[in-house]
Design a protein around this motif. Structure first.
Motif, mmCIF file in Angstrom:
data_model
loop_
_atom_site.group_PDB
_atom_site.id
_atom_site.type_symbol
_atom_site.label_atom_id
_atom_site.label_comp_id
_atom_site.label_asym_id
_atom_site.label_seq_id
_atom_site.Cartn_x
_atom_site.Cartn_y
_atom_site.Cartn_z
ATOM 1 N N ARG A 286 -9.098 22.776 -9.397
ATOM 2 C CA ARG A 286 -9.424 22.864 -7.971
ATOM 3 C C ARG A 286 -9.522 21.467 -7.353
ATOM 4 N N LEU A 287 -10.127 20.539 -8.090
ATOM 5 C CA LEU A 287 -10.239 19.170 -7.589
ATOM 6 C C LEU A 287 -8.870 18.500 -7.494
ATOM 7 N N GLU A 288 -7.981 18.841 -8.407
ATOM 8 C CA GLU A 288 -6.631 18.290 -8.362
ATOM 9 C C GLU A 288 -5.917 18.728 -7.083
ATOM 10 N N LYS A 289 -6.054 19.988 -6.718
ATOM 11 C CA LYS A 289 -5.415 20.470 -5.497
ATOM 12 C C LYS A 289 -5.985 19.792 -4.259
ATOM 13 N N ILE A 290 -7.290 19.573 -4.251
ATOM 14 C CA ILE A 290 -7.898 18.866 -3.117
ATOM 15 C C ILE A 290 -7.377 17.437 -3.046
ATOM 16 N N ALA A 291 -7.305 16.771 -4.192
ATOM 17 C CA ALA A 291 -6.798 15.397 -4.222
ATOM 18 C C ALA A 291 -5.353 15.343 -3.736
ATOM 19 N N HIS A 292 -4.546 16.305 -4.139
ATOM 20 C CA HIS A 292 -3.150 16.340 -3.694
ATOM 21 C C HIS A 292 -3.060 16.457 -2.170
ATOM 22 N N GLN A 293 -3.900 17.312 -1.595
ATOM 23 C CA GLN A 293 -3.853 17.471 -0.133
ATOM 24 C C GLN A 293 -4.353 16.216 0.572
ATOM 25 N N ARG A 294 -5.334 15.559 0.014
ATOM 26 C CA ARG A 294 -5.784 14.290 0.606
ATOM 27 C C ARG A 294 -4.663 13.261 0.535
ATOM 28 N N TRP A 295 -3.961 13.237 -0.583
ATOM 29 C CA TRP A 295 -2.866 12.286 -0.764
ATOM 30 C C TRP A 295 -1.710 12.592 0.189
ATOM 31 N N LEU A 296 -1.382 13.865 0.356
ATOM 32 C CA LEU A 296 -0.335 14.253 1.297
ATOM 33 C C LEU A 296 -0.722 13.897 2.730
ATOM 34 N N ALA A 297 -1.982 14.115 3.072
ATOM 35 C CA ALA A 297 -2.445 13.812 4.426
ATOM 36 C C ALA A 297 -2.482 12.310 4.682
ATOM 37 N N GLY A 298 -2.465 11.516 3.600
ATOM 38 C CA GLY A 298 -2.487 10.064 3.728
ATOM 39 C C GLY A 298 -1.121 9.451 3.971
ATOM 40 N N TYR A 299 -0.107 10.258 4.200
ATOM 41 C CA TYR A 299 1.227 9.731 4.498
ATOM 42 C C TYR A 299 1.157 8.826 5.727
ATOM 43 N N THR A 300 1.694 7.627 5.626
ATOM 44 C CA THR A 300 1.632 6.516 6.587
ATOM 45 C C THR A 300 0.256 5.847 6.602
ATOM 46 N N ASP A 301 -0.648 6.254 5.757
ATOM 47 C CA ASP A 301 -1.951 5.587 5.588
ATOM 48 C C ASP A 301 -2.054 5.187 4.119
ATOM 49 N N ALA B 179 0.804 -1.227 0.000
ATOM 50 C CA ALA B 179 0.000 0.000 0.000
ATOM 51 C C ALA B 179 0.835 1.275 0.000
ATOM 52 N N ASP B 180 1.820 1.358 0.881
ATOM 53 C CA ASP B 180 2.613 2.589 0.963
ATOM 54 C C ASP B 180 3.420 2.838 -0.303
ATOM 55 N N ARG B 181 3.799 1.780 -0.974
ATOM 56 C CA ARG B 181 4.591 1.949 -2.186
ATOM 57 C C ARG B 181 3.691 2.184 -3.404
ATOM 58 N N TYR B 182 2.553 1.521 -3.476
ATOM 59 C CA TYR B 182 1.595 1.856 -4.531
ATOM 60 C C TYR B 182 1.141 3.309 -4.382
ATOM 61 N N ALA B 183 1.066 3.781 -3.142
ATOM 62 C CA ALA B 183 0.698 5.181 -2.899
ATOM 63 C C ALA B 183 1.785 6.141 -3.377
ATOM 64 N N GLY B 184 3.003 5.631 -3.620
ATOM 65 C CA GLY B 184 4.091 6.479 -4.082
ATOM 66 C C GLY B 184 4.830 7.201 -2.983
ATOM 67 N N HIS B 185 4.543 6.853 -1.731
ATOM 68 C CA HIS B 185 5.199 7.536 -0.616
ATOM 69 C C HIS B 185 6.572 6.954 -0.308
ATOM 70 N N PHE B 186 6.697 5.635 -0.417
ATOM 71 C CA PHE B 186 7.951 4.962 -0.104
ATOM 72 C C PHE B 186 8.467 4.205 -1.325
ATOM 73 N N THR B 187 9.772 3.976 -1.348
ATOM 74 C CA THR B 187 10.377 3.251 -2.461
ATOM 75 C C THR B 187 11.452 2.289 -1.955
#
Length: 560
Positions: free
Chosen positions: A473-488, A68-76
């Protein structure tokens, strides 16, 4: 006073033995048995809660970190000290997938058993803890179905049904919503689960026994599910459900997020953390930070950068093509490393002497590693060139520290979903105010000061949705949701699949000289494959004709 039934006593002892720690409230046992006024369902609750978000190390490593964390692009993975290239699990691996599937598939039994104790007529009947169980079941099933797609739901856990049918996601989503509505109705205006031993209190490691926070949690989960379902093929319930959720209390900036504090005393074989992997195995299991994440934080002067990650160590890095076994793509791969440093705005010097190239990288810089590096590029990806997770994330067990919390559901997401509903014309309100509040709530989880959050909101375009097209505008919201999902990672991965943002991840990869294309020939994973045990169910055969083939590339209903 009557004694508790033997079955309850035995199960209670088992759960206490496996889950009580310094941080998970202990209960003294009576060698002669328990009296009715000494027993409460709250002693069963903790185990059910923490095993959903912090299972033992075997699945935690495989489900959360490797997938999950790697598919999310947070970890490699895929640096030159890693045991694997970063193609791992983009190239389907049955063993790691089975571990992930078995954990989620088997977790349901814990919820069902708890429900049987607290339901009407149960040994430890408590209608409010039954409401909690319905919400926990919803949290679980949303994660489970968004990971695999069709899973047993309507017949799962039904006594006498050994081979339950696999239900479509639309059915599961609507079933979760119905359960959440029932739970909120049961709770009503009640604040606690009972008095004395029947008050869940600190045994409730999500909400501390606060039933109104449970109600806000349930309603926010309802909003998330409905927003995710909106526009999926054939759905007809999302808009009405969204309106219902928006009309009721949601997680907010007064009551905060629902998170689970990490327990750094309990054994990793009961509840794991990232540090158990990081510190148990040396450099081979270490991971670096994804370039998409680090670049987004850096590009927008995001104050979360230094709490999410540590700077690269830096140093002197020598590159030379092996004369005996030359790499025909040597220059392309070296150029790629240089380009990655340039994209990160890195301070470095490069010099060439004959066939050798040296890169001198100044220490203290945040540099992310590109995702999905293949095995041939692996030797070029030097570990000390790239950022690693912060100490708060990879905290070693045995120390009582302010480590990262496991995210259950955040008040930040509540505001982001509300802002998205406004932008999509589903409700009234000030989208920018909601969006900004969501950013502040996301930063609170990582102890970012209000002043730093306000500066970010006031000065960075990434925090401004007052202008631009609807898609922008939706892209910016999605980016913030994705950033807030770090470790989730499960939720961050779902955001990418549902919204298509960040596009850099959703687009997949194509340059096979550099990247591992995996089983999907470079496409972005849309789901995990079922574990091998799923095929033992005779109803498994029906999935292919409804959902599609059991491959990582089959797009799930919510993302179609």
């Amino acid at each position: 006073m009557k004694k508790i039934e033997l079955l309850s006593y035995m199960l209670l002892c088992l759960i206490l033995a496996s889950s009580c720690t310094e941080n998970f409230e202990e209960m003294n046992t009576d060698q002669e048995g328990f009296l009715a006024d000494e027993v409460s369902a709250k002693f069963f609750l903790t185990d059910v809660q923490f095993r959903l978000y912090s299972p033992d190390r075997f699945p935690y490593w495989r489900a959360q970190l490797i997938h999950a964390d790697r598919y999310a692009g947070h970890f490699t993975f895929g640096h030159n000290s890693s045991w694997w290239s970063d193609e791992l699990c983009y190239d389907y691996n049955a063993g790691y997938t089975d571990a992930s599937f078995d954990w989620l598939n088997n977790y349901l039994g814990r919820v069902v058993e708890f429900q049987r104790f607290v339901q009407e007529g149960g040994d430890l009947e408590n209608e409010f803890m039954f409401a909690m169980s319905l919400i926990i079941k919803g949290l679980y099933y949303q994660m489970y179905t968004d990971t695999f797609g069709m899973v047993p739901y309507t017949e799962a856990g039904v006594e006498g049904v050994l081979t339950p049918k696999f239900d479509e996601q639309s059915v599961i989503y609507q079933g979760i919503i119905a359960d959440l509505d029932e739970a909120m109705s049961i709770i009503g205006d009640t604040e606690r689960t009972g008095i004395g031993v029947n008050d869940a209190g600190s045994n409730d490691i999500y909400c501390g026994g606060d039933l109104q926070q449970w109600k806000r949690l349930a309603n926010t989960l309802k909003l998330r599910i409905a927003m995710r379902a909106l526009g999926a093929p054939g759905e007809s319930f999302a808009a009405a459900t969204i309106n219902e959720a928006l009309a009721a209390p949601l997680l907010d900036d007064v009551n905060g997020s629902v998170v689970m504090t990490k327990d750094f005393v309990i054994s990793q074989w009961a509840a794991a953390a990232y540090g158990d992997v990081w510190h148990n195995f040396g450099g081979g299991s270490d991971w670096t930070m994804g370039a998409t994440l680090i670049n987004m934080l850096k590009d927008n002067n995001d104050p979360r950068l230094s709490v999410y990650a540590k700077p690269a160590v830096g140093g002197s890095f020598l590159f030379a093509n092996n004369a005996e076994t030359p790499d025909p793509n040597y220059q392309d791969r070296l150029d790629f490393i240089v380009a990655s440093l340039d994209r990160a705005g890195a301070d470095y010097t490069i010099s060439t002497a004959g066939d050798e190239t040296t890169i001198e990288l100044a220490p203290g810089q945040y540099i992310g590693q590109p995702t999905r590096i293949n095995g041939d590029t692996y030797p070029y990806v030097r570990y000390d060139l790239f950022s690693t997770p912060s100490d708060r994330v990879i905290q070693e067990k045995g120390a009582q520290v302010d480590a990262y919390p496991e995210i259950v559901l955040t008040s930040a997401e509540s505001y982001f979903l509300q802002a998205e509903a406004v932008v999509k014309g589903l409700s009234g309100g000030d989208a920018q105010t909601l969006f900004a509040t969501g950013i502040k709530e996301a930063m609170k989880l990582w102890n970012i000061s209000e002043g730093d959050a306000d500066t970010y909101i006031a000065t960075e375009a990434a925090a401004d949705i007052t202008g631009g097209t609807t898609d922008e505008r939706l892209e910016k919201i999605a980016h913030q949701r994705w950033l807030a999902g770090y470790t989730d990672g499960f939720e961050a991965w779902a955001v990418v699949r549902d919204t298509g943002y960040p596009t850099e991840l959703a687009a997949g990869v194509s340059n096979q000289t550099i990247f591992g294309l995996g089983t999907l020939n470079g496409a972005y994973p849309q789901r995990m494959r079922y574990g091998s045990g799923a095929q033992d169910n005779p109803n498994f055969a029906a999935i292919d004709g409804i959902q599609g083939a059991d491959v990582q590339g089959t797009t799930l209903w919510f993302a179609q």
